[in-house]
Design a protein around this motif. Structure first.
Motif, PDB file in Angstrom:
ATOM      1  N   ALA A   1      -8.483  21.454  17.197  1.00  0.00           N
ATOM      2  CA  ALA A   1      -7.949  20.594  16.125  1.00  0.00           C
ATOM      3  C   ALA A   1      -6.431  20.640  16.057  1.00  0.00           C
ATOM      4  O   ALA A   1      -5.841  20.578  14.986  1.00  0.00           O
TER       5      ALA A   1
ATOM      6  N   MET B   1     -11.911  32.193  10.170  1.00  0.00           N
ATOM      7  CA  MET B   1     -13.254  31.744  10.532  1.00  0.00           C
ATOM      8  C   MET B   1     -13.187  31.114  11.913  1.00  0.00           C
ATOM      9  O   MET B   1     -12.362  30.242  12.159  1.00  0.00           O
TER      10      MET B   1
ATOM     11  N   MET C   1      -8.725  28.939   9.917  1.00  0.00           N
ATOM     12  CA  MET C   1      -9.955  28.489  10.547  1.00  0.00           C
ATOM     13  C   MET C   1      -9.646  27.975  11.935  1.00  0.00           C
ATOM     14  O   MET C   1      -8.686  27.236  12.139  1.00  0.00           O
TER      15      MET C   1
ATOM     16  N   MET D   1      -6.756  31.512   4.063  1.00  0.00           N
ATOM     17  CA  MET D   1      -7.859  31.453   5.028  1.00  0.00           C
ATOM     18  C   MET D   1      -7.357  30.772   6.288  1.00  0.00           C
ATOM     19  O   MET D   1      -6.617  29.804   6.218  1.00  0.00           O
TER      20      MET D   1
ATOM     21  N   ARG E   1      -7.055  28.360   0.268  1.00  0.00           N
ATOM     22  CA  ARG E   1      -7.101  28.026   1.693  1.00  0.00           C
ATOM     23  C   ARG E   1      -5.864  28.493   2.449  1.00  0.00           C
ATOM     24  O   ARG E   1      -5.923  28.693   3.656  1.00  0.00           O
TER      25      ARG E   1
ATOM     26  N   ASP F   1     -15.077  28.919  14.665  1.00  0.00           N
ATOM     27  CA  ASP F   1     -16.224  28.033  14.869  1.00  0.00           C
ATOM     28  C   ASP F   1     -16.486  27.930  16.366  1.00  0.00           C
ATOM     29  O   ASP F   1     -15.721  27.297  17.081  1.00  0.00           O
TER      30      ASP F   1
ATOM     31  N   ARG G   1      -1.784  29.287  15.274  1.00  0.00           N
ATOM     32  CA  ARG G   1      -1.522  28.502  14.072  1.00  0.00           C
ATOM     33  C   ARG G   1      -2.319  29.052  12.884  1.00  0.00           C
ATOM     34  O   ARG G   1      -1.818  29.094  11.758  1.00  0.00           O
TER      35      ARG G   1
ATOM     36  N   GLY H   1     -15.135  27.325   3.257  1.00  0.00           N
ATOM     37  CA  GLY H   1     -13.798  26.752   3.123  1.00  0.00           C
ATOM     38  C   GLY H   1     -13.684  25.737   2.006  1.00  0.00           C
ATOM     39  O   GLY H   1     -12.615  25.205   1.757  1.00  0.00           O
TER      40      GLY H   1
ATOM     41  N   PHE I   1     -11.088  25.745  14.758  1.00  0.00           N
ATOM     42  CA  PHE I   1     -12.130  24.753  15.009  1.00  0.00           C
ATOM     43  C   PHE I   1     -12.573  24.789  16.465  1.00  0.00           C
ATOM     44  O   PHE I   1     -11.845  25.258  17.338  1.00  0.00           O
ATOM     45  N   GLN I   2     -13.765  24.253  16.674  1.00  0.00           N
ATOM     46  CA  GLN I   2     -14.331  24.237  18.021  1.00  0.00           C
ATOM     47  C   GLN I   2     -13.396  23.568  19.020  1.00  0.00           C
ATOM     48  O   GLN I   2     -13.188  24.046  20.115  1.00  0.00           O
TER      49      GLN I   2
END
Lengths: 157, 258, 272
Positions: free
Chosen positions: C95, C167, C89, C87, C84, C169, C157, C55, C91-92
């Motif tokens: 976020a 991605m 992502m 892309m 970006r 996580d 989102r 990223g 998050f765990q």
């Protein structure tokens, strides 16, 4: 967001209150008014010694403030201090033979210029000069003279 | 060994200072864009300024009243209680207004800013925003910073004005100082440019410094709960020390010799 | 790089050092378009770091990472931000922005980037929320959501701007079996329906094997195994087999390195 309106209104009130507080400080607490009416006519006077007089010191007649000192310079011809004052337009009936003296308010207070009106028919105008002046009393000189006279008295006995 | 430690501390300090400056620059670059995002700014002025209002109002009134009482007891010994207004107004406008308001602001709004930003970092909200191609410095930090800079002078003015009112209540209302003397002496001795504008300049400087420290500590916090709580403490300590230190420097510059 | 066309992400000789610790030591990765690729390994092997490298949030010490033909570490800030936007992502922790509602969270990237009128933003958000099954939760605040729901909102989102890749996580960590099943299904479905490329970082072997097309196993900064889930389960490397089966002892010892056990029990000098 339902409370957007509340948030925005309270921010508006906050900003208004801040500005109001600032104006209150300006108008009520400080001499902002007095400062703004410095518009007036300028007269100057020469003194041998101005002591602790400063720019913005007040000029008064009979204890009433009528203006302020706007600049202080030094005349290299006469070796005297030149003080320029701005006098409020309202007080335009000061005789030309008015005398200016430098006084101290209280024993250790600030120094100011006091006017003593004379008896002439003509009045002071923009750019006029006051000739009758009395310098500041410098405490060290007074004490020095006093001690000197005492000493000479003692020597005479 | 001692020298090595001293050296590493010095280097770490300057490294952090450098980062804080680069950060401030990035934040300042984000400030002009706020014109198009007025709503963001307004919401931050609410949480930074309006929510600090209660403590400022209460503290201002009481500080003014205490000044009125103490000033009276001191001045009355010299028969100079008419100068009470001057004393109260000058100490508030020149010193106590900007300084105490900034200290309270650091404790109320500064710590909240650091904790909020630190938590956003700890919960990956800042990283998430960055991955959504939104610059968190522009979106999150800049509105908060500017709101702080904007609120501080307003809060300080409110503090001073209410302090004068408090002094009036205590001096004139409670102790019977002459009302006319209170105001007129105050007005003839407090100068607008010398005293009030310098107080405003002070409070703007304090606003910049306190908010800068608060947002930087939050942004630079170690993203754990312990790290955030430490950063919050650091904000209050550093901001308060910076305010007091800067106040000394500013006073020397402003009220020294003209 | 002959098959650049087929690979969306390509890392060559990727090295990353954090302080004195080498997190990655010259690894090569090829992530094919339209596939679900998993990156697995024990905790602490820097899997999340790998996502942040892709990223562009951190820069590698050496090596290149090409995403869609662009070398990420060499991009300018502006170009990186453009990349970006394509892309997503997850998050765990999800976020999610805690001061916005579920709806506003999903609308956030659209409002920031698309410049679409609010009515269209609304329709798009409702579509994305419907896709993750949470249209009914649009007015809730993130604090009122369970962990699994928060991740699904975050997923909605992440796909708001219709990215080319997502991605994930650690998407399965700390989930109950039902939300785990929901997530597995969602990741697979989204990959197929939207034609995405997915990268999953995880150490949950069973779930990851179920959806991944290709798996890389990392350990101590190196790629120690790669292949389809089947190939890895029958890998000749003992280490990879231990990891895939989850047996407690093997090449990765159960015991942290220590001195002789009996000797330490008998010695008394350290404690008086």
């Amino acid at each position: 967001m339902q409370n957007t309106r509340l948030v925005e209104t309270s921010v508006g009130v906050f900003v208004a209150a801040g500005i109001a507080a600032f104006f209150m400080l300006g108008m009520k607490v400080s001499n902002f008014n007095a400062f703004s009416d410095v518009e007036g006519y300028e007269v100057s006077a020469q003194f041998e010694n101005i002591g602790g007089l400063k720019v913005l010191s007040s000029v008064s007649v009979g204890g009433v403030r009528i203006g302020r000192v706007t600049s202080i310079g030094f005349d290299q011809e006469d070796y005297e201090a030149v003080v320029t004052m701005t006098i409020d337009h309202k007080y335009n009936r000061l005789p030309t033979d008015t005398s200016a003296s430098i006084f101290t308010s209280g024993l250790l207070g600030e120094q100011y210029i006091g006017f003593e009106p004379g008896g002439e028919e003509a009045f002071l105008q923009e750019g006029d000069t006051i000739f009758l002046t009395q310098s500041a009393i410098v405490l060290e000189q007074v004490i020095g003279q006093f001690m000197f006279s005492k000493a000479s008295e003692g020597a005479g006995e | 060994m001692l020298f090595q430690q001293l050296g590493s501390c010095t280097l770490a300090f300057f490294q952090r200072l450098g980062r804080a400056n680069i950060f401030l620059w990035a934040v300042l670059c984000g400030v002009p864009g706020l014109i198009f995002r007025l709503r963001l700014l307004i919401h931050q002025v609410f949480s930074v300024g309006v929510l600090s209002l209660v403590i400022i109002v209460v503290a201002g009134l009481f500080v003014g009243m205490v000044l009125g009482l103490q000033g009276y007891y001191t001045l009355v010994d010299f028969g100079a209680e008419d100068s009470l207004g001057v004393m109260v107004a000058l100490s508030l406008v020149r010193e106590l207004g900007p300084v105490v308001a900034a200290l309270l602001f650091a404790g109320r709004a500064g710590s909240a800013l650091t904790a909020e930003i630190g938590l956003m970092k700890a919960t990956e909200q800042l990283a998430g925003m960055e991955m959504m191609a939104v610059d968190p410095i522009k979106r999150i930090i800049a509105p908060r910073f500017f709101a702080g800079v904007l609120s501080m002078p307003l809060l300080a003015a409110i503090f001073s004005a209410l302090g004068v009112m408090g002094g009036y209540l205590a001096g004139v209302g409670l102790l019977g100082v002459d009302e006319g003397a209170f105001w007129s002496q105050m007005r003839s001795s407090v100068d607008f440019n010398e005293d009030i504008m310098n107080g405003v300049i002070k409070s703007i400087v304090f606003g910049v410094v306190v908010t800068w420290i608060a947002v930087f500590e939050g942004y630079d916090a170690v993203p754990t709960s312990e790290g955030v709580s430490r950063a919050t403490t650091r904000t209050v300590v550093y901001a308060s020390l910076a305010v007091l230190g800067l106040d000394f420097i500013l006073t020397t510059l402003m009220f020294g010799e003209v | 790089m002959a098959n650049t066309k087929n690979n969306l992400v390509e890392a060559r000789g990727l090295t990353f050092q954090f302080g004195s610790r080498t997190v990655f030591d010259g690894i090569d990765l090829d992530l094919q378009r339209g596939k679900v690729t998993a990156i697995m390994g024990p905790s602490g092997t820097g899997k999340t770091t790998l996502l942040r490298l892709i990223g562009g949030q951190i820069r590698p010490t050496a090596g290149t990472i090409h995403v869609d033909g662009q070398n990420v570490p060499a991009l300018s800030r502006r170009a990186l931000f453009e990349l970006r936007k394509r892309m997503g992502m997850l998050f765990q922790s999800g976020a999610l922005l805690t001061d916005l509602t579920v709806f506003d969270n999903v609308a956030f990237p659209l409002r920031e980037h698309s410049g679409l009128p609010e009515t269209m933003v609304r329709d798009l958000v409702l579509m994305k929320l419907e896709a993750v099954g949470l249209r009914g939760a649009q007015r809730l605040m993130p604090g009122e959501l369970s962990g699994g729901m928060a991740r699904r909102v975050a997923l909605a989102r992440a796909i708001a701007l219709d990215p080319m890749m997502i991605m994930y996580d650690e998407p399965f960590t700390g989930q109950d079996p039902i939300s785990m099943g929901v997530l597995v299904k969602l990741i697979r479905d989204l990959n197929e329906v939207l034609g995405l490329t997915s990268i999953i970082v995880s150490h949950d072997v069973a779930e990851t094997s179920a959806i991944a097309d290709y798996i890389y196993v990392l350990s101590q900064g190196k790629v120690v195994g790669q292949g389809t889930p089947d190939e890895l389960h029958h890998s000749e490397s003992e280490w990879v087999r231990q990891f895939m089966k989850g047996t407690p002892d093997g090449p990765v010892p159960f015991h942290y390195p220590a001195g002789d056990y009996t000797e330490e029990l008998l010695s008394r000098e350290e404690f008086r």
